[in-house]
Enzyme design. Structure first.
Site, PDB file in Angstrom:
ATOM      1  N   ASP A   9       0.833  -1.223   0.077  1.00 31.27           N
ATOM      2  CA  ASP A   9      -0.034   0.114   0.031  1.00 31.27           C
ATOM      3  C   ASP A   9       0.633   1.292   0.084  1.00 31.27           C
ATOM      4  O   ASP A   9       1.612   1.387   0.919  1.00 31.27           O
ATOM      5  CB  ASP A   9      -0.870   0.140   1.220  1.00 31.27           C
ATOM      6  CG  ASP A   9      -1.667  -1.131   1.537  1.00 31.27           C
ATOM      7  OD1 ASP A   9      -1.406  -2.126   1.032  1.00 31.27           O
ATOM      8  OD2 ASP A   9      -2.322  -1.231   2.739  1.00 31.27           O
ATOM      9  N   GLU A  52     -11.007  -1.783   3.509  1.00 29.93           N
ATOM     10  CA  GLU A  52      -9.744  -1.437   3.847  1.00 29.93           C
ATOM     11  C   GLU A  52      -9.726  -0.149   3.224  1.00 29.93           C
ATOM     12  O   GLU A  52     -10.100   0.420   2.127  1.00 29.93           O
ATOM     13  CB  GLU A  52      -8.585  -2.380   3.435  1.00 29.93           C
ATOM     14  CG  GLU A  52      -8.917  -3.795   4.004  1.00 29.93           C
ATOM     15  CD  GLU A  52      -7.701  -4.623   3.910  1.00 29.93           C
ATOM     16  OE1 GLU A  52      -7.118  -4.766   2.796  1.00 29.93           O
ATOM     17  OE2 GLU A  52      -7.319  -5.339   5.124  1.00 29.93           O
TER      18      GLU A  52
HETATM   19  C1  FRU Z   1      -4.236  -3.318   2.434  1.00 27.30           C
HETATM   20  C2  FRU Z   1      -3.748  -3.593   3.992  1.00 27.30           C
HETATM   21  C3  FRU Z   1      -4.190  -2.585   4.989  1.00 27.30           C
HETATM   22  C4  FRU Z   1      -3.182  -2.618   6.033  1.00 27.30           C
HETATM   23  C5  FRU Z   1      -2.071  -3.138   5.500  1.00 27.30           C
HETATM   24  C6  FRU Z   1      -1.317  -4.005   5.882  1.00 27.30           C
HETATM   25  O1  FRU Z   1      -3.495  -4.014   1.612  1.00 27.30           O
HETATM   26  O2  FRU Z   1      -4.155  -4.869   4.449  1.00 27.30           O
HETATM   27  O3  FRU Z   1      -5.611  -2.889   5.382  1.00 27.30           O
HETATM   28  O4  FRU Z   1      -3.207  -1.496   6.968  1.00 27.30           O
HETATM   29  O5  FRU Z   1      -2.560  -3.797   4.017  1.00 27.30           O
HETATM   30  O6  FRU Z   1       0.016  -4.267   5.477  1.00 27.30           O
END
Ligand code: FRU
Length: 492
Positions: A32, A213
């Site tokens: 992310d 998310e």
């Molecule tokens: C999305 C996610 C988010 C989290 C992060 C952890 O890809 O699952 O919700 O904060 O990745 O790496």
């Protein structure tokens, strides 16, 4: 192994599948985009970063910065999971800039040891805060929200704070999983950004996935948009084909002043229909643009993968920065104009087929006439076929160069569903395909046998086609080489 020991000034395009015009981890795992902002004359792209290139866990925040989106500096890891509030991952979050300071808000993930389901118990989802005056050195972490601060009716899956300013107030959107099986975003409000008060919930009347998310709530030309990543949507013929989705709701009558908001499920549109896209984040830059970076990857996908880069010691990348704009009521995306500066030469190209001798190139095609039923598109090498026909767009792998990727389909959008224009950013092992000026986008990894030359065949009545060779962006790994260097905290 390729590229394990790069120290000093290196071009990003080394090792067979390393990329030229996309940000990628020097080594290890990238996911992310986090903390996107423009601060003190630099763009900042933080990202989920891990030494464990197969699982991405536990994650830190890696950091790139750039004055112009073309020359990048790798700044190591800005936040590491090094304390009791974030010991199982410095999860995703955002940046807020004010008064000469860059404030970062993120989720400190903690999993208690024991027999837990980690949904209803055994997990802490802390909202943590750290601040910097130079964008490089960050203060001691503070904890702003804990499990006890989330509204009733939520599991412990609450995360990914996105903080924004609106009408003199500050707001934080968090993604959540309700106990009744509905995904949702929750909004908090604050005056000074240290004390937050629950303000409202945004969800759908009927469940639309069990978890959302990475929410991102903003206004683009007066229209409110909620970007989020719903998990648990059932696959359809033309939609929701990835393991998890990323898209947006158009929130037409949303107001910060009124109470809870019900998003219209029917208004949800995916932002990208390719195999590799997730967790996008947006921000505004000094030019007044709303820019988006997406993770050119997908979590927990077993059907396809990135074996060739894992063998080389890295996995995943960012999309190029994309500018968001409305066209006929749809959110569209185009690569930022700055990328044109990486075009070094126009590659001679005539007729409908040819051989492109360049590792990264920009292909722009205009089609003539409006015949929605007619087949139009492009064949890249012997591997990737992209065609639009009968109002549908299809991205198809014809060989094993997709490492398990097969077919992705989407419906064309406008009243006239013909393919009018195509732009393909082809970078070594990553493709971004923009249809009709960004009304549909497909991002995918692609592992061709030869990255140096690509046979290109255009399909359909082409009125104009241009191919430009890209030079690589410059990425300075400086003193950090390829190691995760730890939090350079302590200032402030
Ligand atoms: C999305 C996610 C988010 C989290 C992060 C952890 O890809 O699952 O919700 O904060 O990745 O790496």
């Amino acid at each position: 192994m390729a590229d394990q020991n790069n120290v000093g000034k290196v071009n990003s395009g080394q090792g067979k599948y390393r990329l030229q015009i996309h940000l990628m981890p020097p080594a290890g795992w990238m996911s992310d985009p986090n903390g996107l902002c423009y601060f003190k004359h630099h763009y900042h792209v933080f990202f989920q970063y891990s030494q464990n290139l197969e699982t991405g866990k536990p994650s830190s925040w890696g950091h790139y910065s750039s004055p112009d989106l073309l020359h990048w500096q790798f700044d190591g890891a800005a936040i590491c999971p090094d304390m009791e509030w974030d010991r199982d991952g410095a999860y995703s979050g955002s940046a807020f800039t004010a008064d000469g300071k860059m404030e970062l808000f993120y989720t400190g993930n903690v999993k208690e040891k024991g027999e837990y389901d980690y949904i209803l118990d055994g997990r802490q989802a802390n909202v943590l805060y750290t601040v910097s005056r130079d964008g490089l050195h960050f203060s001691k972490k503070q904890r702003l929200l804990t499990n006890a601060d989330y509204p009733a009716g939520y599991t412990l899956h609450v995360r990914d704070p996105k903080v924004f300013r609106k009408d003199g107030g500050c707001y934080m959107a968090l993604g959540g999983r309700r106990t009744d099986g509905r995904g949702a975003a929750i909004l908090y409000e604050s005056a000074g950004r240290k004390h937050w008060h629950f303000c409202k919930e945004l969800t759908t009347r009927e469940p639309f996935g069990y978890m959302w998310e990475c929410p991102d709530l903003f206004q683009l030309e007066d229209v409110w948009v909620l970007i989020c990543c719903p998990q648990g949507l059932a696959e359809e013929k033309y939609r929701f084909q990835n393991r998890y989705q990323s898209g947006y709701f158009r929130c037409d009558d949303f107001s910060l002043r009124r109470g809870d908001y019900l998003c219209d499920r029917e208004s949800f549109e995916e932002l990208d229909y390719g195999f590799d896209f997730y967790a996008p984040q947006t921000f505004t830059d000094p030019k007044g643009r709303r820019l988006l970076f997406g993770w050119a990857g997908i979590p927990e996908e077993k059907r396809y993968g990135n074996g060739p880069t894992i063998r080389d010691g890295w996995q995943h990348a960012m999309t190029v920065p994309r500018e968001l704009f409305w066209n006929h009521g749809r959110l569209c995306q185009r690569p930022v104009k700055e990328l044109d500066e990486l075009r070094i030469k126009r590659v001679p190209y005539e007729g409908n087929s040819g051989m492109i001798k360049a590792q990264a190139f920009d292909l722009l095609v205009e089609f003539s006439g409006i015949h929605p039923r007619e087949k139009r598109g492009v064949l890249l090498g012997d591997d990737v076929l992209f065609v639009c026909e009968n109002g549908c767009a299809e991205l198809k792998f014809l060989s094993d160069a997709g490492c398990g990727r097969t077919l992705r389909s989407a419906r064309m959008r406008t009243a006239d569903p013909a393919l009018r224009s195509l732009r393909v950013l082809r970078d070594t092992s990553l493709l971004e395909i923009y249809v009709n000026d960004g009304e549909l986008v497909f991002t995918t990894r692609w592992y061709p046998k030869s990255v140096q030359e690509t046979a290109l065949s255009l399909i359909g009545p082409v009125s104009a086609a241009e191919v430009w060779e890209f030079k690589g962006m410059e990425v300075d790994f400086g003193e950090y080489g390829n190691t995760i260097t730890g939090n350079r905290g302590g200032a402030d």
